[in-house]
Design a protein around this motif. Sequence first.
Motif, PDB file in Angstrom:
ATOM      1  N   LEU A  46       0.823  -1.206   0.000  1.00 13.13           N
ATOM      2  CA  LEU A  46       0.000   0.000   0.000  1.00 13.13           C
ATOM      3  C   LEU A  46       0.860   1.262   0.000  1.00 13.13           C
ATOM      4  CD1 LEU A  46      -2.757  -1.017   2.588  1.00 13.13           C
ATOM      5  CD2 LEU A  46      -2.974  -0.935   0.101  1.00 13.13           C
ATOM      6  N   LEU A  47       1.998   1.202   0.690  1.00 12.62           N
ATOM      7  CA  LEU A  47       2.871   2.374   0.801  1.00 12.62           C
ATOM      8  C   LEU A  47       3.752   2.575  -0.425  1.00 12.62           C
ATOM      9  CD1 LEU A  47       4.088   2.035   4.500  1.00 12.62           C
ATOM     10  CD2 LEU A  47       2.495   3.736   3.597  1.00 12.62           C
ATOM     11  N   ALA A  48       4.025   1.505  -1.158  1.00 19.01           N
ATOM     12  CA  ALA A  48       4.994   1.555  -2.262  1.00 19.01           C
ATOM     13  C   ALA A  48       4.723   2.667  -3.275  1.00 19.01           C
ATOM     14  CB  ALA A  48       5.071   0.203  -2.955  1.00 19.01           C
ATOM     15  N   PRO A  49       3.470   2.837  -3.768  1.00 23.58           N
ATOM     16  CA  PRO A  49       3.238   3.898  -4.764  1.00 23.58           C
ATOM     17  C   PRO A  49       3.603   5.284  -4.241  1.00 23.58           C
ATOM     18  CG  PRO A  49       1.391   2.371  -4.711  1.00 23.58           C
ATOM     19  CD  PRO A  49       2.254   2.039  -3.533  1.00 23.58           C
ATOM     20  N   ALA A  50       3.317   5.541  -2.957  1.00 21.88           N
ATOM     21  CA  ALA A  50       3.634   6.846  -2.391  1.00 21.88           C
ATOM     22  C   ALA A  50       5.134   7.009  -2.185  1.00 21.88           C
ATOM     23  CB  ALA A  50       2.891   7.037  -1.067  1.00 21.88           C
ATOM     24  N   LEU A  51       5.805   5.941  -1.770  1.00 27.53           N
ATOM     25  CA  LEU A  51       7.248   6.023  -1.536  1.00 27.53           C
ATOM     26  C   LEU A  51       8.027   6.263  -2.823  1.00 27.53           C
ATOM     27  CD1 LEU A  51       7.794   3.190   1.104  1.00 27.53           C
ATOM     28  CD2 LEU A  51       7.718   5.657   1.479  1.00 27.53           C
ATOM     29  N   LYS A  52       7.441   5.929  -3.956  1.00 28.17           N
ATOM     30  CA  LYS A  52       8.100   6.164  -5.238  1.00 28.17           C
ATOM     31  C   LYS A  52       8.112   7.648  -5.603  1.00 28.17           C
ATOM     32  CE  LYS A  52       6.858   1.640  -7.171  1.00 28.17           C
ATOM     33  NZ  LYS A  52       6.047   0.937  -8.191  1.00 28.17           N
ATOM     34  N   VAL A  53       7.117   8.408  -5.121  1.00 21.39           N
ATOM     35  CA  VAL A  53       6.962   9.793  -5.572  1.00 21.39           C
ATOM     36  C   VAL A  53       7.041  10.827  -4.452  1.00 21.39           C
ATOM     37  CG1 VAL A  53       5.579   9.076  -7.549  1.00 21.39           C
ATOM     38  CG2 VAL A  53       4.439   9.666  -5.405  1.00 21.39           C
ATOM     39  N   ALA A  54       6.913  10.411  -3.194  1.00 15.68           N
ATOM     40  CA  ALA A  54       6.863  11.369  -2.086  1.00 15.68           C
ATOM     41  C   ALA A  54       8.152  12.174  -1.989  1.00 15.68           C
ATOM     42  CB  ALA A  54       6.600  10.640  -0.773  1.00 15.68           C
ATOM     43  N   LEU A  74      10.567  -2.506  -0.769  1.00 15.78           N
ATOM     44  CA  LEU A  74      10.939  -1.182  -0.283  1.00 15.78           C
ATOM     45  C   LEU A  74      12.081  -0.607  -1.113  1.00 15.78           C
ATOM     46  CD1 LEU A  74      10.791   1.015   2.000  1.00 15.78           C
ATOM     47  CD2 LEU A  74      12.520  -0.338   3.195  1.00 15.78           C
ATOM     48  N   SER A  75      13.086  -1.425  -1.399  1.00 16.09           N
ATOM     49  CA  SER A  75      14.244  -0.975  -2.165  1.00 16.09           C
ATOM     50  C   SER A  75      13.855  -0.515  -3.566  1.00 16.09           C
ATOM     51  CB  SER A  75      15.278  -2.097  -2.264  1.00 16.09           C
ATOM     52  OG  SER A  75      15.687  -2.520  -0.989  1.00 16.09           O
ATOM     53  N   LYS A  76      12.997  -1.276  -4.220  1.00 16.92           N
ATOM     54  CA  LYS A  76      12.564  -0.914  -5.569  1.00 16.92           C
ATOM     55  C   LYS A  76      11.797   0.408  -5.572  1.00 16.92           C
ATOM     56  CE  LYS A  76      12.386  -5.614  -7.442  1.00 16.92           C
ATOM     57  NZ  LYS A  76      11.521  -6.697  -7.979  1.00 16.92           N
ATOM     58  N   SER A  77      11.004   0.620  -4.525  1.00 13.79           N
ATOM     59  CA  SER A  77      10.246   1.870  -4.425  1.00 13.79           C
ATOM     60  C   SER A  77      11.183   3.049  -4.218  1.00 13.79           C
ATOM     61  CB  SER A  77       9.243   1.784  -3.266  1.00 13.79           C
ATOM     62  OG  SER A  77       8.359   0.703  -3.443  1.00 13.79           O
ATOM     63  N   ILE A  78      12.151   2.870  -3.320  1.00 13.38           N
ATOM     64  CA  ILE A  78      13.090   3.946  -2.999  1.00 13.38           C
ATOM     65  C   ILE A  78      13.952   4.315  -4.201  1.00 13.38           C
ATOM     66  CG2 ILE A  78      15.182   4.413  -1.665  1.00 13.38           C
ATOM     67  CD1 ILE A  78      13.845   2.942   0.659  1.00 13.38           C
ATOM     68  N   HIS A 109      17.526   4.602 -12.058  1.00 13.96           N
ATOM     69  CA  HIS A 109      16.898   5.915 -12.029  1.00 13.96           C
ATOM     70  C   HIS A 109      17.876   6.934 -11.438  1.00 13.96           C
ATOM     71  CE1 HIS A 109      13.150   3.694 -12.744  1.00 13.96           C
ATOM     72  NE2 HIS A 109      13.591   2.854 -11.817  1.00 13.96           N
ATOM     73  N   ASP A 110      17.686   8.171 -11.768  1.00 13.97           N
ATOM     74  CA  ASP A 110      18.572   9.227 -11.286  1.00 13.97           C
ATOM     75  C   ASP A 110      18.108   9.678  -9.902  1.00 13.97           C
ATOM     76  OD1 ASP A 110      20.557  11.118 -11.178  1.00 13.97           O
ATOM     77  OD2 ASP A 110      19.416  12.630 -12.289  1.00 13.97           O
ATOM     78  N   ASN A 111      18.241   8.779  -8.918  1.00 13.12           N
ATOM     79  CA  ASN A 111      17.783   9.140  -7.577  1.00 13.12           C
ATOM     80  C   ASN A 111      18.879   9.879  -6.816  1.00 13.12           C
ATOM     81  OD1 ASN A 111      19.581   7.213  -6.659  1.00 13.12           O
ATOM     82  ND2 ASN A 111      18.018   5.671  -6.260  1.00 13.12           N
ATOM     83  N   ARG A 112      18.498  10.413  -5.641  1.00 13.05           N
ATOM     84  CA  ARG A 112      19.415  11.248  -4.872  1.00 13.05           C
ATOM     85  C   ARG A 112      19.893  10.590  -3.591  1.00 13.05           C
ATOM     86  NH1 ARG A 112      16.720  17.337  -5.195  1.00 13.05           N
ATOM     87  NH2 ARG A 112      16.625  17.471  -7.464  1.00 13.05           N
ATOM     88  N   LEU A 113      19.632   9.302  -3.435  1.00 16.94           N
ATOM     89  CA  LEU A 113      20.019   8.625  -2.206  1.00 16.94           C
ATOM     90  C   LEU A 113      21.539   8.638  -2.053  1.00 16.94           C
ATOM     91  CD1 LEU A 113      18.931   7.039   0.228  1.00 16.94           C
ATOM     92  CD2 LEU A 113      19.296   4.953  -1.086  1.00 16.94           C
ATOM     93  N   ARG A 114      22.002   9.278  -0.983  1.00 22.35           N
ATOM     94  CA  ARG A 114      23.438   9.400  -0.758  1.00 22.35           C
ATOM     95  C   ARG A 114      23.875   8.867   0.600  1.00 22.35           C
ATOM     96  NH1 ARG A 114      22.786   9.870  -5.231  1.00 22.35           N
ATOM     97  NH2 ARG A 114      23.425  11.490  -6.709  1.00 22.35           N
ATOM     98  N   SER A 115      22.922   8.676   1.504  1.00 25.27           N
ATOM     99  CA  SER A 115      23.260   8.254   2.855  1.00 25.27           C
ATOM    100  C   SER A 115      22.474   7.008   3.233  1.00 25.27           C
ATOM    101  CB  SER A 115      22.959   9.389   3.848  1.00 25.27           C
ATOM    102  OG  SER A 115      23.258   8.998   5.171  1.00 25.27           O
ATOM    103  N   LEU A 116      23.182   5.983   3.724  1.00 29.04           N
ATOM    104  CA  LEU A 116      22.541   4.725   4.087  1.00 29.04           C
ATOM    105  C   LEU A 116      23.018   4.302   5.468  1.00 29.04           C
ATOM    106  CD1 LEU A 116      20.792   2.277   3.245  1.00 29.04           C
ATOM    107  CD2 LEU A 116      22.865   1.266   2.266  1.00 29.04           C
ATOM    108  N   SER A 117      22.071   4.112   6.380  1.00 29.62           N
ATOM    109  CA  SER A 117      22.377   3.666   7.726  1.00 29.62           C
ATOM    110  C   SER A 117      21.787   2.286   7.937  1.00 29.62           C
ATOM    111  CB  SER A 117      21.802   4.651   8.763  1.00 29.62           C
ATOM    112  OG  SER A 117      22.018   4.169  10.075  1.00 29.62           O
ATOM    113  N   LEU A 118      22.656   1.317   8.220  1.00 28.46           N
ATOM    114  CA  LEU A 118      22.237  -0.068   8.457  1.00 28.46           C
ATOM    115  C   LEU A 118      22.654  -0.495   9.861  1.00 28.46           C
ATOM    116  CD1 LEU A 118      23.218  -1.634   5.002  1.00 28.46           C
ATOM    117  CD2 LEU A 118      20.959  -0.859   5.747  1.00 28.46           C
ATOM    118  N   ASP A 119      22.389   0.335  10.840  1.00 28.85           N
ATOM    119  CA  ASP A 119      22.778   0.053  12.212  1.00 28.85           C
ATOM    120  C   ASP A 119      21.993  -1.133  12.784  1.00 28.85           C
ATOM    121  OD1 ASP A 119      24.155   2.341  11.725  1.00 28.85           O
ATOM    122  OD2 ASP A 119      23.150   3.568  13.235  1.00 28.85           O
TER     123      ASP A 119
END
Length: 200
Positions: A46-54, A74-78, A109-119
């Motif tokens: 349910l959240l995936a469509p919004a996470l793709k564009v939010a 989740l990864s594909k949406s992000i 895709h030309d996304n802007r994800l630059r920071s990843l925390s896997l604590d």
Amino acid sequence: LLLHQDWMLPLWREFSEALARASARGVAIACLSMGHVELPINVLSLLAPALKVAQIKLLHLKNNGLRRDGIILLSKSIQMNQSLERLALKETHLLDVGCVVSLVEPSRHDNRLRSLSLDKCNIGLKGSLMSTLLHTLSLSNNIRNLSLAHNHIGANESEMIASYLATNPPITSLDLVGNLLSDADVVLITGALKANTTLR
């Protein structure tokens, strides 16, 4: 709150639609934090469509009971999101190589994800996870800031980290606090920085 119960699904759907509408109106969200909330695959769907564009800058997830299929969805949406800069996925059991690959594989895709925390994701409990994580990161130029705090990382993983840093990857910050590194491991990792000009 038992937000994963079936009777809550209409509210999750309403939340997702509201998030998408806000994005369409140009509303930017500095941080969306959903900690200690069960997110099974039906909720994530349910959240995936919004996470793709939010228009979210930071998505903070912690102890959500995510499973392999949920992490991959989740990864594909992000990866399709054009605004997200930071993802914090904490206290998630990444005991599957496929999960790790999906999180850090190069995006089409030309996304802007630059920071990843896997604590606290137990990456050090299975050697193949660290190996796969660093190999996949070496194929991607997106991630600049990486946090692997409290992951049971020890001697075996320190060798992998040292080898990775010696290749001068685009990582500018690396957090290894709270792991199982000995003095010898630290010497090994810092020695790799002689060939590294990007880590700050």
